[in-house]
Scaffold this active site. Sequence first.
Site, PDB file in Angstrom:
ATOM      1  N   GLU A  27       0.839  -1.204   0.000  1.00  0.00           N
ATOM      2  CA  GLU A  27       0.000   0.000   0.000  1.00  0.00           C
ATOM      3  C   GLU A  27       0.872   1.251   0.000  1.00  0.00           C
ATOM      4  O   GLU A  27       1.992   1.246   0.523  1.00  0.00           O
ATOM      5  CB  GLU A  27      -0.901  -0.012   1.250  1.00  0.00           C
ATOM      6  N   GLU A 173     -12.532  -2.218   2.296  1.00  0.00           N
ATOM      7  CA  GLU A 173     -13.161  -2.028   3.617  1.00  0.00           C
ATOM      8  C   GLU A 173     -14.232  -0.935   3.592  1.00  0.00           C
ATOM      9  O   GLU A 173     -14.189   0.021   4.368  1.00  0.00           O
ATOM     10  CB  GLU A 173     -12.085  -1.712   4.675  1.00  0.00           C
ATOM     11  N   GLU A 292      -6.107  -9.420   3.498  1.00  0.00           N
ATOM     12  CA  GLU A 292      -5.321  -8.737   4.546  1.00  0.00           C
ATOM     13  C   GLU A 292      -5.341  -9.635   5.766  1.00  0.00           C
ATOM     14  O   GLU A 292      -6.401  -9.871   6.350  1.00  0.00           O
ATOM     15  CB  GLU A 292      -5.905  -7.368   4.907  1.00  0.00           C
ATOM     16  N   GLN A 349       1.426  -6.238   5.664  1.00  0.00           N
ATOM     17  CA  GLN A 349       1.777  -5.977   4.275  1.00  0.00           C
ATOM     18  C   GLN A 349       3.139  -6.622   4.013  1.00  0.00           C
ATOM     19  O   GLN A 349       3.447  -7.590   4.695  1.00  0.00           O
ATOM     20  CB  GLN A 349       1.752  -4.475   4.030  1.00  0.00           C
TER      21      GLN A 349
END
Length: 500
Positions: A27, A173, A292, A349
Site C-alpha cells: 500500500e 473495507e 489482509e 503488508q
Amino acid sequence: MQKAKLTLDKEFTISEVDPRLFGGFAEHLGRHIYTGIYEPEHPTADAQGFRQDVIDLVKDLRMPVMRYPGGNFVSGYRWEDGVGSKDQRPVRLDLAWGAKEPNTFGTNEFADWCKKVDAAPMLAVNLGTRGPEQAQELVEYCNHPGGTYWSDWRKSHGYADPHNVKLWCLGNEMDGPWQMGSKTAFEYGRIANEAGKLMKWTDPSIEMVLCGSSGRGMRTFGKWEWESLHEAYDVTDYLSLHTYYGNADADTPAFLAQPDNMSDFILESVALSDAVGASKKSKKKINMSFDEWNVWYQTRDQVDQDEKWSVGRHQLEQKYTMEDALVVGGMLITLLSHADRVKIGCIAQVVNVIGPIMTEPGGKGWKQTIYHPFEAASLYGRGTVLRSLVSAPTYESKARDGAAIVMVASVLDENSLTIFAVNRDPSGQAVELTGDLRGFESLKGVQHSVLINDDLKALNTAADPDRVSPQPAGTAPALDGANFTAILPPYSWNVIRFAL
Ligand code: AHR
C-alpha cells in the site's frame, strides 16, 4: 513432556492449494513504497529506483500475487496522478494516512516491480471518492491492447503491451467509518455491481473481489455480506476477508489461540456466501480472498516519528517477535486448512508497514521473525492439503475455549510430504508428536527444522538480523515405516519434511 497424535491418510484430501494463497499486499502507506520498495538514492537501487536488496528478499517469499495500491489509501486515489512523465505528476494529500503523496510511483512502476519479484498485480479500484467510470478507465488503461483513448494513453507512457491484470478488488473495507466514502451494504453492493459490470465488459477475463466486512468484529459483519452479495453476486468471484491479531493485553495463550478464530471467520464467510447463492438458486460458488491478514497490535509502535503531510512517514512499523511468528505460522496453517474455499491470501503488508521485511532508508534490509514461517509455507505448502486429524490436549483462554496445544497442516506434492506444526502449549512444554501416515509406505527420509527462541519477545534487528531464524531440530525425528515421532520444542514453529 506433552503428547499429541497426528493421523492422516494419503487419500483423504482437503484441496489442491491455489498458489495465490501466498500473496502479499503493498500500500501507499508509511515507508512501504517510499524507502521500502522505491528509493532511487539507495546504493542497491536499479535504473528504475527499485531497491534490489528488497527485490531479493521479496522474491524469496515467492508471492504469486501482490495487492496494490491500498488499503485505505485507494479510497481517495486518482490513478491518473501516478502515470506518465514523473515531473508532471501532482503532489497530493493522502487523507487516509495524513501523508504527502508525491506520485513518483504508480501503476506502471508497480507492474514493472511485480515482474521483478515474479508476482502478478492484483489492483484495487477506488469506490470511495470515485466510481464505476474511473474503475472502467483503469481496466481499459491496463488491459486493452490499443486504439482507444485510455489504452493509447498507456502506450504514450512507454507501455506498448497491456499489463493484463487479472485480479481486481472492488474498493477496500467499504463498511469502515475510517474509509473515505464509506457506504452502507446496499450502497456498496450497488456501486460494486455497476463498477464490476463495466470492468468485466471491458475485459471479460478479469476476476473480481468484493469487500466483505472489514473484520469479524464489525457490527455489520454478516448483514453486510448478505446485503452486498445480494446486489453484486453476478460480478463477484471472491469475497474479501481481513483480520489482524495482536497481543496488546500481554496474554500469550489467548494470542496464540487466535488463528482458530480466523478459522471460524472463514467458515462463517463461506456460509454467508453460500446462503446468498442458495437464495438466488445460483450454481456459482464464491470463494474467499483473505487479502489482509497478519499480526498487528494497532496500539504498539504506532508513534509517528515524522511530521504530518510528509512523504514516507514511519507508520505501522511493527517490530515482530518470536511469539508473533508463532501466530503467523498458526494463521498460515489455518489458511492451508481451508484451501478448498480460500483461494487468495495476502499477508498485510510486505515491507516496513506491518511487514515481514524491514529496511533502513539508505541502509540495510532484513527479515523480521514472521518472514520465516511465511517463506517455509510458501515454498513447501504447494500441492494437496491432507486432512490432519490431531488428537492433543486443549486449553482455555480469553480468546476461545478448547484450543489444541498443537496446530498442524499437511501438504503433499510429487516428491514430499510436509507437516507444518505450531507448539503453542501454554505450559511451555515440548510436545512429542507421533504420526500415523496412512497410505505412505515408502518414506525415504525426514528433515525437521524449527523456529524457536527462549525469549518469546526476541526480535530481529538491523544489527542482529538472524536472532530468530530457522535451525535444525535438536532431536531428529524417528521414522519407522509410515510412523514417526518428532519433538516439537516449547513455543515453536516446525517444518517436518518427508521425502517420498
Ligand atoms: O493494512 C493496513 C490497513 O488495514 C489497510 O489500509 C486497511 O485496509 C486495513 O484497515
